[in-house]
Motif scaffolding. Structure first.
Motif, mmCIF file in Angstrom:
data_model
loop_
_atom_site.group_PDB
_atom_site.id
_atom_site.type_symbol
_atom_site.label_atom_id
_atom_site.label_comp_id
_atom_site.label_asym_id
_atom_site.label_seq_id
_atom_site.Cartn_x
_atom_site.Cartn_y
_atom_site.Cartn_z
ATOM 1 N N LEU A 160 -4.237 9.570 7.387
ATOM 2 C CA LEU A 160 -3.668 8.974 6.186
ATOM 3 C C LEU A 160 -4.770 8.649 5.177
ATOM 4 O O LEU A 160 -5.852 8.197 5.545
ATOM 5 N N PHE B 16 -2.402 -6.263 -4.572
ATOM 6 C CA PHE B 16 -2.627 -7.568 -3.966
ATOM 7 C C PHE B 16 -2.063 -8.661 -4.864
ATOM 8 O O PHE B 16 -1.373 -9.560 -4.403
ATOM 9 N N TYR C 129 0.191 5.300 1.252
ATOM 10 C CA TYR C 129 -0.699 6.265 1.871
ATOM 11 C C TYR C 129 -0.042 7.641 1.816
ATOM 12 O O TYR C 129 1.179 7.771 1.837
ATOM 13 N N LEU D 203 -5.489 6.519 1.554
ATOM 14 C CA LEU D 203 -4.966 5.481 0.675
ATOM 15 C C LEU D 203 -4.825 6.004 -0.746
ATOM 16 O O LEU D 203 -5.780 6.532 -1.316
ATOM 17 N N PHE E 141 3.684 7.356 2.918
ATOM 18 C CA PHE E 141 4.045 6.150 3.648
ATOM 19 C C PHE E 141 3.747 4.920 2.808
ATOM 20 O O PHE E 141 2.650 4.777 2.253
ATOM 21 N N ASN F 219 -3.206 -11.807 8.179
ATOM 22 C CA ASN F 219 -4.091 -10.767 8.718
ATOM 23 C C ASN F 219 -3.808 -9.524 7.902
ATOM 24 O O ASN F 219 -3.144 -8.606 8.367
ATOM 25 N N PHE F 220 -4.271 -9.571 6.639
ATOM 26 C CA PHE F 220 -3.751 -8.588 5.692
ATOM 27 C C PHE F 220 -4.157 -7.173 6.008
ATOM 28 O O PHE F 220 -3.660 -6.248 5.411
ATOM 29 N N ASN F 221 -5.057 -6.996 6.950
ATOM 30 C CA ASN F 221 -5.312 -5.627 7.340
ATOM 31 C C ASN F 221 -4.495 -5.222 8.562
ATOM 32 O O ASN F 221 -4.752 -4.204 9.177
ATOM 33 N N LYS F 222 -3.482 -6.015 8.905
ATOM 34 C CA LYS F 222 -2.470 -5.591 9.869
ATOM 35 C C LYS F 222 -1.299 -5.044 9.074
ATOM 36 O O LYS F 222 -0.608 -5.782 8.380
ATOM 37 N N PHE F 223 -1.084 -3.750 9.181
ATOM 38 C CA PHE F 223 -0.098 -3.081 8.347
ATOM 39 C C PHE F 223 1.191 -2.820 9.098
ATOM 40 O O PHE F 223 1.189 -2.530 10.289
ATOM 41 N N TYR F 224 2.301 -2.917 8.343
ATOM 42 C CA TYR F 224 3.597 -2.462 8.825
ATOM 43 C C TYR F 224 3.989 -1.293 7.933
ATOM 44 O O TYR F 224 4.106 -1.453 6.715
ATOM 45 N N PHE F 225 4.179 -0.133 8.538
ATOM 46 C CA PHE F 225 4.460 1.076 7.785
ATOM 47 C C PHE F 225 5.951 1.371 7.748
ATOM 48 O O PHE F 225 6.687 1.093 8.701
ATOM 49 N N GLY F 226 6.389 1.991 6.629
ATOM 50 C CA GLY F 226 7.717 2.574 6.590
ATOM 51 C C GLY F 226 7.739 3.875 7.374
ATOM 52 O O GLY F 226 6.708 4.325 7.883
ATOM 53 N N LYS G 188 -3.128 0.327 -3.893
ATOM 54 C CA LYS G 188 -2.751 -0.922 -3.231
ATOM 55 C C LYS G 188 -2.472 -1.995 -4.278
ATOM 56 O O LYS G 188 -2.987 -1.937 -5.402
ATOM 57 N N PHE H 59 0.841 -1.194 0.000
ATOM 58 C CA PHE H 59 0.000 0.000 0.000
ATOM 59 C C PHE H 59 0.881 1.251 0.000
ATOM 60 O O PHE H 59 1.995 1.251 0.521
#
Lengths: 114, 114
Positions: free
Chosen positions: B44, B51, B36, B46, B90, B98-105, B49, B34
C-alpha cells in the motif's frame, strides 16, 4: 532509501503445517506492524512493535500466531499450526518516530493453506 | 469502536473522466483519516492524510479528499483519471490514542476504460 522487504513472496502449505514470514523494515524505523489482508477485505492489524517491545497485539490469534522482533530491527511472524482461514496476504509496514502516521508497506507474502 | 465503510466494491470510469471514491467512518472523536492505493502485487502507498485544519487535503498523483464531519465522510476525488490509476483504494481511520493503529475499509477496486 530501500523500502520494506518481505520474504517469501508466496507460500503454499497444507493445513496443520507451520510457516514463518520475515520482514526487514526501512532502516531507522522504530515501529513495525504486521497486517493480515484476507481476499476482498482491507488489512487488519495483527501486531505492532515499538523497537523490540509489543505495543498492541490485541488482534493476534495467540494460540497459533506468534511474532518477534528481538533486536528491534527485522521481525518474524509465525503460524503454527495453520488453518484454511489463514490464507491471506501478510503485510509488513514500518514508520519512523518523526512521522509515525506515515506507514511504509512491504509487498506482502501471499499464503495459501490447502 | 472505529470502523470504515467503502460502499463501492468496484468502480469503472473512462480515462479522462472524473472520479469520486466514497468513504464513511465511525469514530467518537476527531479522526485521523487516510487514503492508500494498492497496485497488484505491491504494498500500500499513502495518497493523502487528514489530521486537522483545512478539510480539503491534497495528495500525490493529483488526488484530493474532503473531510466532512457532518456526514462522517472522507471521499477521494480526482478530476481526470489516467489508465495508471487502475488499482485498489483503501480508506483508513487512525485511533486517537494510538493514531498509527489503522482500521481499514474493505477497499474499492478501480477499473479505467480506454
Amino acid at each position: 532509501e530501500a523500502g520494506v522487504a518481505q520474504s517469501p513472496r508466496y507460500k503454499i502449505i497444507e493445513k496443520r503445517q507451520s510457516v514463518a514470514f520475515w520482514c526487514n523494515p526501512i532502516s531507522g524505523h522504530a515501529t513495525l506492524y504486521w497486517y493480515q489482508q484476507i481476499l476482498g477485505q482491507g488489512p487488519k492489524l495483527l501486531i505492532q512493535f515499538q523497537n523490540n517491545g509489543v505495543v498492541d497485539d490485541s488482534q493476534l490469534p495467540k494460540d497459533r500466531f506468534s511474532a518477534e522482533r528481538l533486536k528491534g530491527v527485522d521481525s518474524t511472524l509465525k503460524i503454527q499450526p495453520a488453518k484454511l482461514e489463514d490464507s491471506a496476504v501478510y503485510l509488513c509496514a514500518s514508520s519512523s518516530s518523526r512521522n509515525q502516521a506515515k506507514q511504509y508497506f512491504g509487498p506482502g507474502t501471499r499464503l495459501t493453506v490447502t | 469502536a472505529q470502523s470504515v465503510t467503502q460502499p463501492d466494491i468496484h468502480i469503472t470510469v473512462s480515462e479522462g473522466a472524473s472520479l469520486e471514491l466514497r468513504c464513511n467512518y465511525s469514530y467518537g472523536a476527531t479522526p485521523y483519516l487516510f487514503w492508500y492505493v494498492q497496485s497488484p502485487g505491491q504494498g500500500l502507498q499513502l495518497l493523502l492524510k487528514y489530521f486537522s485544519g483545512d478539510t480539503l487535503v491534497q495528495g500525490i498523483k493529483g488526488f484530493e479528499a474532503e473531510f466532512k464531519r457532518s456526514q462522517s465522510s472522507f471521499n477521494l476525488r480526482k478530476p481526470s483519471v489516467h489508465w495508471s490509476d487502475a488499482a485498489e483504494y483503501f480508506c483508513a481511520v487512525g485511533a486517537s490514542n494510538n493514531f498509527n493503529k489503522f482500521y481499514f475499509g474493505s477497499g474499492t477496486k478501480l477499473n479505467v476504460k480506454p
